[in-house]
Design a protein around this motif. Structure first.
Motif, short mmCIF file in Angstrom:
data_model
loop_
_atom_site.label_atom_id
_atom_site.label_comp_id
_atom_site.label_asym_id
_atom_site.label_seq_id
_atom_site.Cartn_x
_atom_site.Cartn_y
_atom_site.Cartn_z
N UNK A 1 -2.42 -11.37 6.31
CA UNK A 1 -2.61 -10.82 7.66
C UNK A 1 -2.75 -9.31 7.74
N UNK A 2 -2.26 -8.57 6.76
CA UNK A 2 -2.13 -7.13 6.98
C UNK A 2 -2.92 -6.25 6.00
N UNK A 3 -2.79 -6.50 4.70
CA UNK A 3 -3.35 -5.59 3.71
C UNK A 3 -3.99 -6.36 2.57
N UNK A 4 -4.95 -5.72 1.90
CA UNK A 4 -5.54 -6.37 0.72
C UNK A 4 -4.63 -6.14 -0.48
N UNK A 5 -5.05 -6.64 -1.64
CA UNK A 5 -4.19 -6.60 -2.82
C UNK A 5 -3.82 -5.17 -3.21
N UNK A 6 -4.79 -4.28 -3.20
CA UNK A 6 -4.52 -2.91 -3.64
C UNK A 6 -3.64 -2.17 -2.64
N UNK A 7 -3.88 -2.37 -1.36
CA UNK A 7 -3.02 -1.75 -0.35
C UNK A 7 -1.60 -2.30 -0.44
N UNK A 8 -1.49 -3.59 -0.70
CA UNK A 8 -0.17 -4.20 -0.82
C UNK A 8 0.58 -3.64 -2.02
N UNK A 9 -0.13 -3.45 -3.13
CA UNK A 9 0.49 -2.86 -4.32
C UNK A 9 0.97 -1.43 -4.03
N UNK A 10 0.24 -0.70 -3.22
CA UNK A 10 0.69 0.64 -2.84
C UNK A 10 1.97 0.57 -2.01
N UNK A 11 2.09 -0.46 -1.18
CA UNK A 11 3.32 -0.63 -0.41
C UNK A 11 4.49 -1.02 -1.28
N UNK A 12 4.23 -1.71 -2.39
CA UNK A 12 5.29 -1.98 -3.36
C UNK A 12 5.82 -0.66 -3.91
N UNK A 13 4.91 0.24 -4.26
CA UNK A 13 5.32 1.55 -4.78
C UNK A 13 6.14 2.32 -3.75
N UNK A 14 5.69 2.25 -2.51
CA UNK A 14 6.45 2.94 -1.45
C UNK A 14 7.84 2.34 -1.31
N UNK A 15 7.91 1.03 -1.36
CA UNK A 15 9.19 0.32 -1.25
C UNK A 15 10.15 0.78 -2.35
N UNK A 16 9.67 0.81 -3.58
CA UNK A 16 10.52 1.21 -4.71
C UNK A 16 10.98 2.65 -4.54
N UNK A 17 10.09 3.52 -4.12
CA UNK A 17 10.45 4.93 -3.91
C UNK A 17 11.53 5.06 -2.85
N UNK A 18 11.37 4.33 -1.75
CA UNK A 18 12.35 4.39 -0.66
C UNK A 18 13.69 3.80 -1.09
N UNK B 1 0.88 -6.26 -9.22
CA UNK B 1 2.33 -6.23 -9.11
C UNK B 1 2.97 -6.11 -10.50
N UNK B 2 2.47 -6.89 -11.45
CA UNK B 2 3.01 -6.82 -12.81
C UNK B 2 2.84 -5.41 -13.39
N UNK B 3 1.67 -4.82 -13.16
CA UNK B 3 1.42 -3.46 -13.66
C UNK B 3 2.32 -2.45 -12.96
N UNK B 4 2.50 -2.63 -11.67
CA UNK B 4 3.34 -1.71 -10.90
C UNK B 4 4.78 -1.76 -11.35
N UNK B 5 5.30 -2.98 -11.54
CA UNK B 5 6.67 -3.14 -12.01
C UNK B 5 6.85 -2.49 -13.38
N UNK B 6 5.90 -2.72 -14.29
CA UNK B 6 5.98 -2.12 -15.62
C UNK B 6 5.92 -0.60 -15.54
N UNK B 7 5.08 -0.10 -14.66
CA UNK B 7 4.89 1.34 -14.53
C UNK B 7 6.12 2.03 -13.95
N UNK B 8 6.77 1.38 -12.99
CA UNK B 8 7.88 2.01 -12.27
C UNK B 8 9.25 1.71 -12.87
N UNK B 9 9.30 0.80 -13.81
CA UNK B 9 10.57 0.47 -14.46
C UNK B 9 11.14 1.71 -15.16
N UNK B 10 12.44 1.91 -15.00
CA UNK B 10 13.09 3.02 -15.69
C UNK B 10 14.53 2.63 -15.99
N UNK B 11 15.13 3.21 -17.03
CA UNK B 11 16.45 2.76 -17.47
C UNK B 11 17.54 2.80 -16.41
#
Length: 223
Positions: free
Chosen positions: A106-123, A161-171
């Motif tokens: 209903x709201x965003x395409x795949x790439x926009x949704x992945x950007x919102x995942x990044x925003x979520x993690x940052x917040x 999503x898999x790439x985003x999780x791998x990219x943002x993962x940190x110890x």
């Protein structure tokens, strides 16, 4: 004490009469987790189909900690702006996140949704720099089965999503991507092609339980 918070859409909040996969995972953690834990979140209700609002408390088994941050029709785009405050107030340590289907529908395409995942993690990390997160991909659903274009968007998002999780993962603030529920069949594990029935609830809960156990040795393997 570990504080878990469920974050999700209609598959997570559930509707009147459901156990919900939240209940199934709580049961598992109660039996396998070494040490005290608490379920936290700002909401407790189920969605009431009759009045089309989250106003029901008629769980199939109400005797469990029903707190959550889940909403019918809500996605990453809705949760990213509020997650910082909810973690700060509830002092969550571990987020169990199942989002994406509503965004893509209903709201965003795949790439926009992945950007919102990044925003979520940052917040989330702004509230708790040591927050842990387990994220579930978008799981099989009837629209993806019947609509090839939508299925392609889901597949692309899950890849991103898999790439985003791998990219943002940190110890100090680890991210885990849960595997999709094993042998999930929308004809047998949902009541409408999208929302899990009892069998589906157990499989979704098992996907999170497996991720927690395999990734962080937290709890035990699902039965």
């Amino acid at each position: 004490m570990l504080r878990f918070m469920f974050v999700g859409d209609s598959q997570t909040i559930g509707s009147a009469g459901d156990h919900t996969w939240r209940f199934r995972l709580w049961e598992h953690l109660r039996e396998t987790l070494d040490g005290p834990f608490k379920i936290v979140g700002p909401r407790e209700a189920l969605y009431d189909m009759a009045c089309a609002e989250p106003s029901s408390y008629e769980y199939a088994d109400p005797e469990f900690p029903r707190a959550h941050l889940a909403g019918w029709g809500e996605g990453w785009t809705h949760m990213a702006p509020v997650i910082r405050e909810e973690i700060r107030v509830r002092r969550a340590d571990v987020l169990l996140v199942a989002l994406g289907l509503i965004d893509l529908g209903f709201y965003t395409d795949a790439r926009q949704t992945a950007e919102n995942v990044r925003r979520f993690v940052t917040e989330a990390r702004a509230a708790n720099p040591r927050i842990r997160m387990v994220v579930l991909p978008v799981i099989p659903n009837v629209r993806a089965r019947d609509d090839a274009d939508f299925a392609a968007e889901v597949a692309l998002f899950n890849e991103l999503l898999a790439k985003t999780v791998a990219d943002l993962d940190e110890p100090r603030s680890p991210l885990l991507l849960a595997s999709p529920p094993s042998q999930y069949d929308i004809d047998h594990d949902t009541y409408d092609g999208t929302h899990p029935n009892g069998a589906g609830e157990r499989k979704v809960a098992a996907a999170f339980a497996s991720a927690l156990y395999q990734g962080w040795d937290m709890g035990g393997p699902p039965a």
